[in-house]
Design an enzyme around this catalytic site. Sequence first.
Site, PDB file in Angstrom:
ATOM      1  N   GLY A 204       0.790  -1.219   0.000  1.00 38.09           N
ATOM      2  CA  GLY A 204       0.000   0.000   0.000  1.00 38.09           C
ATOM      3  C   GLY A 204       0.825   1.272   0.000  1.00 38.09           C
ATOM      4  O   GLY A 204       2.053   1.248   0.054  1.00 38.09           O
ATOM      5  N   ARG A 207       3.826   6.121   2.094  1.00 34.16           N
ATOM      6  CA  ARG A 207       4.196   7.526   2.271  1.00 34.16           C
ATOM      7  C   ARG A 207       3.668   8.400   1.139  1.00 34.16           C
ATOM      8  O   ARG A 207       4.170   9.493   0.910  1.00 34.16           O
ATOM      9  CB  ARG A 207       5.713   7.679   2.372  1.00 34.16           C
ATOM     10  CG  ARG A 207       6.489   7.183   1.161  1.00 34.16           C
ATOM     11  CD  ARG A 207       7.951   7.534   1.314  1.00 34.16           C
ATOM     12  NE  ARG A 207       8.757   6.992   0.232  1.00 34.16           N
ATOM     13  CZ  ARG A 207      10.034   7.300   0.031  1.00 34.16           C
ATOM     14  NH1 ARG A 207      10.627   8.152   0.841  1.00 34.16           N
ATOM     15  NH2 ARG A 207      10.714   6.760  -0.951  1.00 34.16           N
ATOM     16  N   ASP A 239       8.287   5.968   8.513  1.00 36.38           N
ATOM     17  CA  ASP A 239       7.760   7.233   9.018  1.00 36.38           C
ATOM     18  C   ASP A 239       6.884   7.967   8.012  1.00 36.38           C
ATOM     19  O   ASP A 239       6.307   9.007   8.328  1.00 36.38           O
ATOM     20  CB  ASP A 239       8.900   8.153   9.468  1.00 36.38           C
ATOM     21  CG  ASP A 239       9.926   8.415   8.367  1.00 36.38           C
ATOM     22  OD1 ASP A 239       9.596   8.198   7.183  1.00 36.38           O
ATOM     23  OD2 ASP A 239      11.056   8.829   8.689  1.00 36.38           O
ATOM     24  N   GLY A 240       6.781   7.448   6.774  1.00 35.36           N
ATOM     25  CA  GLY A 240       5.923   8.074   5.781  1.00 35.36           C
ATOM     26  C   GLY A 240       6.472   9.357   5.193  1.00 35.36           C
ATOM     27  O   GLY A 240       5.746  10.083   4.509  1.00 35.36           O
ATOM     28  N   ARG A 297       3.211  14.181  -7.282  1.00 38.23           N
ATOM     29  CA  ARG A 297       3.243  13.356  -8.489  1.00 38.23           C
ATOM     30  C   ARG A 297       1.886  13.429  -9.192  1.00 38.23           C
ATOM     31  O   ARG A 297       0.842  13.544  -8.548  1.00 38.23           O
ATOM     32  CB  ARG A 297       3.572  11.905  -8.134  1.00 38.23           C
ATOM     33  CG  ARG A 297       4.849  11.761  -7.332  1.00 38.23           C
ATOM     34  CD  ARG A 297       5.348  10.341  -7.303  1.00 38.23           C
ATOM     35  NE  ARG A 297       4.472   9.428  -6.569  1.00 38.23           N
ATOM     36  CZ  ARG A 297       4.800   8.172  -6.277  1.00 38.23           C
ATOM     37  NH1 ARG A 297       5.959   7.687  -6.679  1.00 38.23           N
ATOM     38  NH2 ARG A 297       3.981   7.402  -5.605  1.00 38.23           N
ATOM     39  N   ARG A 304      -1.907  -0.261  -9.855  1.00 43.66           N
ATOM     40  CA  ARG A 304      -0.788  -1.156 -10.174  1.00 43.66           C
ATOM     41  C   ARG A 304      -1.280  -2.592 -10.233  1.00 43.66           C
ATOM     42  O   ARG A 304      -2.399  -2.883  -9.831  1.00 43.66           O
ATOM     43  CB  ARG A 304       0.286  -1.090  -9.080  1.00 43.66           C
ATOM     44  CG  ARG A 304       0.719   0.264  -8.672  1.00 43.66           C
ATOM     45  CD  ARG A 304       0.488   0.522  -7.163  1.00 43.66           C
ATOM     46  NE  ARG A 304       0.738   1.935  -6.873  1.00 43.66           N
ATOM     47  CZ  ARG A 304       1.940   2.462  -6.720  1.00 43.66           C
ATOM     48  NH1 ARG A 304       2.980   1.680  -6.751  1.00 43.66           N
ATOM     49  NH2 ARG A 304       2.077   3.735  -6.519  1.00 43.66           N
ATOM     50  N   ASP A 396       4.101  -4.469  -7.307  1.00 45.39           N
ATOM     51  CA  ASP A 396       3.435  -3.269  -6.798  1.00 45.39           C
ATOM     52  C   ASP A 396       3.999  -2.002  -7.434  1.00 45.39           C
ATOM     53  O   ASP A 396       3.460  -0.907  -7.217  1.00 45.39           O
ATOM     54  CB  ASP A 396       3.556  -3.182  -5.277  1.00 45.39           C
ATOM     55  CG  ASP A 396       4.994  -3.213  -4.798  1.00 45.39           C
ATOM     56  OD1 ASP A 396       5.648  -4.250  -4.990  1.00 45.39           O
ATOM     57  OD2 ASP A 396       5.475  -2.204  -4.246  1.00 45.39           O
TER      58      ASP A 396
END
Length: 520
Positions: A204, A207, A239-240, A297, A304, A396
Amino acid sequence: MRFHFSPKTPLFSLSSSSITSLCLRPFLPSATKSPFYPSLACHVSTGGNLRMDSTSPDPSSSSSVSVDSVADGLKNQSLREHDISNNNNMNNENKKNNGKLSLEDLNWDHSFVRELPGDPISDSIPRQVFHACYTKVLPSAEVENPKLVAWSDSVADLLDLDPKEFERPDFPLKFSGASPLAGAVPYAQCYGGHQFGTWAGQLGDGRAITLGEIMNSKLERWELQLKGAGKTPYSRFADGLAVLRSSIREYLCSEAMHFLGIPTTRALCLVTTGKFVTRDMFYDGNPKDEPGAVVCRVSQSFLRFGSFQIHASRGGEDLGIVRSLADYAIRHHFPHIENMSKSESLSFSTGDNDQSVVDLTSNKYAAWTVEIAERTASLVARWQGVGFTHGVLNTDNMSILGLTIDYGPFGFLDAFDPSYTPNVTDLPGRRYCFANQPDIGLWNIAQFASTLMTANLISDQEANYAMERYVWFVFSFFAIKLKYSIVDNQISCPAIQVWGKIYGRLSSNTEPKAWPPKIQ
């Protein structure tokens, strides 16, 4: 600083040691301007050579670079398709009168959230998320005096966004996630995947937080996603967050790939958070603090292979989600498949038995799978053509639209080296090295096809046909681009010998009409 990419410029010399070779190094004051980059202007004052390769950095050179000077050098620059003149500036002043929008006026749609099942819990606590394609979650990265350091007018144009919006004082706050963007419905996507050939379960967006979808005046759908915006339920032990170093690499390379003519996600902007993030840049057990950053982005979709795999792997009622996701993808991103008719006669023999026929007009999921295989083949072939090595071709990281996504440890060949890999964790087996990318693309297509078979969307015969089309499609790409010849049943162009090798390993004898001859 100004970047200028021209799609007509021949970019022949690409460096594996750093994307700096493509976008920065030839234009630093100490460097000689390369004849291969006549239209690429890029200036930055760094106090030294700037390296951005996270897998093979040079400690001695990086010590001479001030991160503050990098950020200052990137500040107030613009990425444009053409040199900016006074006349262009005057035209930009009039863009609002030509349909250009403010951030508040963007046309949001949110079809993904509206049409697919979501997580009933909205928090960022790392956990397993079941029976859902996404979790609504707000950006949570700590921000202190964020600064806009890079942006793209050409990507803004895709969104009908007025480029003057980049000048807003609150723009860095909104695109660092510190301030909500009007109309956005942030979420993190749930997906799984095979990592280094082994099923890894739920992965998943750990981040990355998608803000939503924007419909432009051409009725094109564009998703905006903040990478490095904080934890999500899919962050696991991370920590994302993201650092400036890797964010610059993704920003520059995604835009460079676009202007090289290679399908890719794009980048709207890059914002520093004003906070530091701890990273072990050299993987030597000595983590250090680095400036944090968030890159926005942009893609028509971030779906995916793994988006479908996670639900098929769980079985039961989640198999229905695989079908719902497939219907969603076809409806919004492959509408021509939805509108196919028998008159198109997309039927193909798959063997010596006359009864072995795949009719793509009778099963839209089969036609969809074949197109994904072809797009993937075209993408991998284009990578090979410019010496690009992705580095982490897990399922992924494979886009159903055939886009280059997730720029992690990527690299370009300095010299031809089939075993080259930019990923230090891949060094023992070199699974994702340059020469293996065609094989891995086929392997990943096989996993995706298996997923659809598990959900009873395609048959074994249709899955095999999709894999055959992958091989023939990429082979034909090289045949056209490299003008191969065959003498005594041997391919004279070394760059495509690998395709004969792949074809020889396929079990069936599918041979679509009007394609190049089979190579044993």
